[in-house]
Motif scaffolding. Sequence first.
Motif, PDB file in Angstrom:
ATOM      1  N   ARG A 122       0.736  -0.573  -0.659  1.00 41.07           N
ATOM      2  CA  ARG A 122      -0.256   0.208   0.011  1.00 41.07           C
ATOM      3  C   ARG A 122       0.836   1.154  -0.088  1.00 41.07           C
ATOM      4  O   ARG A 122       1.872   1.421   0.772  1.00 41.07           O
ATOM      5  CB  ARG A 122      -1.370   0.184   1.127  1.00 41.07           C
ATOM      6  N   LEU A 123       0.455   2.030  -1.061  1.00 43.34           N
ATOM      7  CA  LEU A 123       1.081   3.470  -1.392  1.00 43.34           C
ATOM      8  C   LEU A 123       0.747   4.368  -0.087  1.00 43.34           C
ATOM      9  O   LEU A 123      -0.587   4.844  -0.865  1.00 43.34           O
ATOM     10  CB  LEU A 123       1.378   3.381  -2.493  1.00 43.34           C
ATOM     11  N   LEU A 124       0.894   5.022   0.306  1.00 37.34           N
ATOM     12  CA  LEU A 124       0.494   5.999   1.261  1.00 37.34           C
ATOM     13  C   LEU A 124       0.078   7.258   1.216  1.00 37.34           C
ATOM     14  O   LEU A 124      -1.609   8.013   0.770  1.00 37.34           O
ATOM     15  CB  LEU A 124       0.500   5.988   2.972  1.00 37.34           C
ATOM     16  N   LYS A 125       0.568   8.104  -0.143  1.00 36.18           N
ATOM     17  CA  LYS A 125       0.505   9.438  -0.361  1.00 36.18           C
ATOM     18  C   LYS A 125      -0.186   9.623  -1.626  1.00 36.18           C
ATOM     19  O   LYS A 125       1.150   8.519  -2.900  1.00 36.18           O
ATOM     20  CB  LYS A 125       1.842   9.893   0.087  1.00 36.18           C
ATOM     21  N   ALA A 126      -0.590   9.865  -2.380  1.00 40.86           N
ATOM     22  CA  ALA A 126      -1.553  10.397  -3.555  1.00 40.86           C
ATOM     23  C   ALA A 126       0.238  10.523  -4.117  1.00 40.86           C
ATOM     24  O   ALA A 126       0.961  11.910  -3.895  1.00 40.86           O
ATOM     25  CB  ALA A 126      -2.381  11.176  -3.881  1.00 40.86           C
ATOM     26  N   GLY A 127       0.551  10.419  -5.289  1.00 44.18           N
ATOM     27  CA  GLY A 127       1.447  11.503  -6.405  1.00 44.18           C
ATOM     28  C   GLY A 127       3.327  10.265  -5.499  1.00 44.18           C
ATOM     29  O   GLY A 127       4.248  10.413  -6.641  1.00 44.18           O
ATOM     30  N   MET A 128       3.181   9.655  -4.811  1.00 43.64           N
ATOM     31  CA  MET A 128       4.393   8.602  -4.915  1.00 43.64           C
ATOM     32  C   MET A 128       4.618   7.424  -5.810  1.00 43.64           C
ATOM     33  O   MET A 128       3.669   6.996  -7.161  1.00 43.64           O
ATOM     34  CB  MET A 128       3.703   7.161  -3.940  1.00 43.64           C
ATOM     35  N   ARG A 129       5.368   7.388  -6.298  1.00 41.14           N
ATOM     36  CA  ARG A 129       6.269   6.759  -7.540  1.00 41.14           C
ATOM     37  C   ARG A 129       7.072   5.639  -6.543  1.00 41.14           C
ATOM     38  O   ARG A 129       8.262   6.572  -6.282  1.00 41.14           O
ATOM     39  CB  ARG A 129       6.779   7.350  -8.141  1.00 41.14           C
ATOM     40  N   LEU A 130       7.260   4.182  -7.104  1.00 41.53           N
ATOM     41  CA  LEU A 130       8.599   3.896  -7.151  1.00 41.53           C
ATOM     42  C   LEU A 130       9.384   3.913  -7.807  1.00 41.53           C
ATOM     43  O   LEU A 130       8.727   3.788  -8.561  1.00 41.53           O
ATOM     44  CB  LEU A 130       7.720   2.148  -6.334  1.00 41.53           C
ATOM     45  N   ASP A 131      11.147   3.786  -7.549  1.00 44.79           N
ATOM     46  CA  ASP A 131      11.604   3.660  -8.745  1.00 44.79           C
ATOM     47  C   ASP A 131      12.618   2.321  -8.194  1.00 44.79           C
ATOM     48  O   ASP A 131      13.464   2.825  -7.423  1.00 44.79           O
ATOM     49  CB  ASP A 131      12.337   5.361  -8.756  1.00 44.79           C
ATOM     50  N   LEU A 132      12.649   1.439  -8.392  1.00 43.99           N
ATOM     51  CA  LEU A 132      13.724  -0.001  -8.081  1.00 43.99           C
ATOM     52  C   LEU A 132      15.145   0.239  -8.873  1.00 43.99           C
ATOM     53  O   LEU A 132      15.700  -0.415  -9.525  1.00 43.99           O
ATOM     54  CB  LEU A 132      13.158  -0.618  -9.556  1.00 43.99           C
ATOM     55  N   GLY A 133      15.097   1.197  -9.594  1.00 53.10           N
ATOM     56  CA  GLY A 133      16.292   1.790 -10.602  1.00 53.10           C
ATOM     57  C   GLY A 133      17.866   1.094 -10.157  1.00 53.10           C
ATOM     58  O   GLY A 133      18.306   0.844 -10.898  1.00 53.10           O
ATOM     59  N   GLY A 134      17.968   1.479  -8.758  1.00 56.17           N
ATOM     60  CA  GLY A 134      18.513   1.165  -7.899  1.00 56.17           C
ATOM     61  C   GLY A 134      18.802  -0.581  -7.133  1.00 56.17           C
ATOM     62  O   GLY A 134      20.105  -0.791  -6.447  1.00 56.17           O
ATOM     63  N   ILE A 135      18.172  -1.561  -7.718  1.00 65.86           N
ATOM     64  CA  ILE A 135      18.298  -2.350  -7.329  1.00 65.86           C
ATOM     65  C   ILE A 135      17.727  -3.473  -8.504  1.00 65.86           C
ATOM     66  O   ILE A 135      18.678  -4.559  -9.107  1.00 65.86           O
ATOM     67  CB  ILE A 135      17.708  -2.607  -5.952  1.00 65.86           C
ATOM     68  N   ALA A 136      16.986  -3.427  -9.132  1.00 70.86           N
ATOM     69  CA  ALA A 136      16.397  -4.149 -10.086  1.00 70.86           C
ATOM     70  C   ALA A 136      17.321  -4.631 -10.699  1.00 70.86           C
ATOM     71  O   ALA A 136      17.619  -6.190 -11.249  1.00 70.86           O
ATOM     72  CB  ALA A 136      16.027  -3.675 -10.806  1.00 70.86           C
ATOM     73  N   LYS A 137      18.113  -4.641 -10.953  1.00 66.08           N
ATOM     74  CA  LYS A 137      19.018  -4.395 -12.598  1.00 66.08           C
ATOM     75  C   LYS A 137      19.909  -5.845 -11.849  1.00 66.08           C
ATOM     76  O   LYS A 137      20.767  -6.738 -12.435  1.00 66.08           O
ATOM     77  CB  LYS A 137      20.030  -3.001 -13.505  1.00 66.08           C
ATOM     78  N   GLY A 138      21.016  -5.161 -10.568  1.00 65.51           N
ATOM     79  CA  GLY A 138      21.458  -6.311  -9.991  1.00 65.51           C
ATOM     80  C   GLY A 138      21.286  -7.709  -9.554  1.00 65.51           C
ATOM     81  O   GLY A 138      21.153  -8.626  -9.923  1.00 65.51           O
ATOM     82  N   HIS A 139      19.820  -7.320  -9.377  1.00 64.73           N
ATOM     83  CA  HIS A 139      18.482  -8.627  -9.139  1.00 64.73           C
ATOM     84  C   HIS A 139      18.246  -9.383 -10.005  1.00 64.73           C
ATOM     85  O   HIS A 139      17.690 -10.658  -9.829  1.00 64.73           O
ATOM     86  CB  HIS A 139      17.288  -8.236  -8.554  1.00 64.73           C
ATOM     87  N   ILE A 140      18.241  -8.847 -11.680  1.00 63.70           N
ATOM     88  CA  ILE A 140      18.452  -8.918 -12.687  1.00 63.70           C
ATOM     89  C   ILE A 140      18.739 -10.604 -12.880  1.00 63.70           C
ATOM     90  O   ILE A 140      19.228 -10.970 -14.014  1.00 63.70           O
ATOM     91  CB  ILE A 140      17.618  -8.506 -13.459  1.00 63.70           C
ATOM     92  N   ALA A 141      20.626 -10.127 -12.557  1.00 64.07           N
ATOM     93  CA  ALA A 141      21.581 -10.390 -13.162  1.00 64.07           C
ATOM     94  C   ALA A 141      21.597 -11.773 -12.243  1.00 64.07           C
ATOM     95  O   ALA A 141      21.801 -12.348 -12.680  1.00 64.07           O
ATOM     96  CB  ALA A 141      22.909  -9.281 -12.816  1.00 64.07           C
ATOM     97  N   GLN A 142      21.833 -11.137 -11.369  1.00 60.61           N
ATOM     98  CA  GLN A 142      21.603 -12.516 -10.442  1.00 60.61           C
ATOM     99  C   GLN A 142      20.642 -14.090 -10.994  1.00 60.61           C
ATOM    100  O   GLN A 142      21.348 -14.771 -11.146  1.00 60.61           O
ATOM    101  CB  GLN A 142      21.273 -11.946  -8.644  1.00 60.61           C
ATOM    102  N   LYS A 143      19.147 -13.572 -11.088  1.00 60.55           N
ATOM    103  CA  LYS A 143      17.734 -14.259 -11.580  1.00 60.55           C
ATOM    104  C   LYS A 143      18.947 -14.993 -12.513  1.00 60.55           C
ATOM    105  O   LYS A 143      18.373 -16.393 -12.687  1.00 60.55           O
ATOM    106  CB  LYS A 143      16.729 -13.471 -11.596  1.00 60.55           C
ATOM    107  N   VAL A 144      19.179 -14.249 -13.364  1.00 56.51           N
ATOM    108  CA  VAL A 144      19.636 -15.237 -14.752  1.00 56.51           C
ATOM    109  C   VAL A 144      20.859 -15.915 -13.937  1.00 56.51           C
ATOM    110  O   VAL A 144      20.977 -17.249 -14.321  1.00 56.51           O
ATOM    111  CB  VAL A 144      20.557 -13.811 -15.548  1.00 56.51           C
ATOM    112  N   VAL A 145      21.844 -15.880 -13.953  1.00 58.30           N
ATOM    113  CA  VAL A 145      22.935 -16.286 -13.432  1.00 58.30           C
ATOM    114  C   VAL A 145      22.123 -18.215 -12.478  1.00 58.30           C
ATOM    115  O   VAL A 145      22.932 -18.788 -12.926  1.00 58.30           O
ATOM    116  CB  VAL A 145      24.041 -15.495 -12.742  1.00 58.30           C
ATOM    117  N   ASP A 146      21.361 -17.957 -11.409  1.00 56.67           N
ATOM    118  CA  ASP A 146      20.628 -19.377 -10.966  1.00 56.67           C
ATOM    119  C   ASP A 146      20.295 -19.583 -11.807  1.00 56.67           C
ATOM    120  O   ASP A 146      20.238 -21.209 -11.659  1.00 56.67           O
ATOM    121  CB  ASP A 146      19.703 -17.996  -9.765  1.00 56.67           C
ATOM    122  N   TYR A 147      19.399 -19.047 -12.890  1.00 57.32           N
ATOM    123  CA  TYR A 147      18.352 -19.432 -14.067  1.00 57.32           C
ATOM    124  C   TYR A 147      19.743 -20.558 -13.734  1.00 57.32           C
ATOM    125  O   TYR A 147      19.143 -22.453 -14.228  1.00 57.32           O
ATOM    126  CB  TYR A 147      17.944 -19.335 -14.255  1.00 57.32           C
TER     127      TYR A 147
END
Length: 331
Positions: free
Chosen positions: A157-182
């Motif tokens: 739940r995002l409490l405030k109107a206008g909030m936006r999550l940005d996963l730019g500082g974690i998603a690429k590393g996470h995806i690279a990890q998922k690829v080698v795990d696969y």
Amino acid sequence: MHRLFLLLLAFTCTASFSQQRFQYTQAKMGSPFHLVFYAPDSAGAATLARQAFELVDSLNAVFSDYLETSELNRLNETAGSGRSVPVSPSLFALLLQSQKAAGKSEQAYDITIGPLSRLWRSARKNKRFPSQADVLEAKKTVGIKNMVLDTAKNEARLLKAGMRLDLGGIAKGHIAQKVVDYLKDKGIASALADAGGDLACTDAPPGKKGWTVGINVPESETGLLAETITISNSAVATSGDVYQYMEYNGKRYSHIIDPRTGYGVQFQRNVTVVAPDGATADWLATACSILPLASCRKLVQRCNAQLLITQLHNNHVSYFMTDEMRSRLNP
């Protein structure tokens, strides 16, 4: 994102009799995605590479804040509605890890930074420095406390109107990890994925101690430090502003935004982190671009990670590193 500072130096080696080296590259998430692994035959390797890139696309469709139809952006659209939204296990796990990262980093890493990210992207594109009022307005909805996660129901739940999550500082590393795990699950012992500079790897190449990684000289697109690092079964991420920054009134503002101030950091660091997994390396590199050096050291040690920070002073490179990273450097 902002990770284009690592160059792989030692992909070549003498393969064992049953293992051949294969390398594939496709454009993914705004930058080249490199995939290197060792397999018995070319047909099987090509099939695995195709499946790995399909995995990248499927995960990007979950985490991207650029794709309007991504699951993350669908969640963003519910901000301020008062509703808790069921999210996929993949997204929930990364939101939960990001929430914990914010707490560990004194909010130097905070995925609720989305409104500020958009403001500064527009500023760089249009070459117009934001007004103080613009920054304060964007900052109103920033704060990890405004994201509530229900671990029993996998809901957010995002409490405030206008909030936006940005996963730019974690998603690429996470995806690279998922690829080698696969690939590991598919029987590939030695693999490396490079998501635009966010690297994750499994076992070393045949006949080698590890994957050798070069590090850029601060404020240089092509120059490399004399030292390299060697990794296996771990991840590396770097952070710096050689590609993206703004200059205003004689000051240089990095694209790396401090969520607590709303402005890009004004000191120039190249941060390199080695961590047990790609997501951790990724967010640590961002946080250590913002925090004081003493806090950076404590943070990476808490996360079982290693840190190298280089800065350029009068054409001389200065080094700040943890003891564990010092032992990893190769002349």
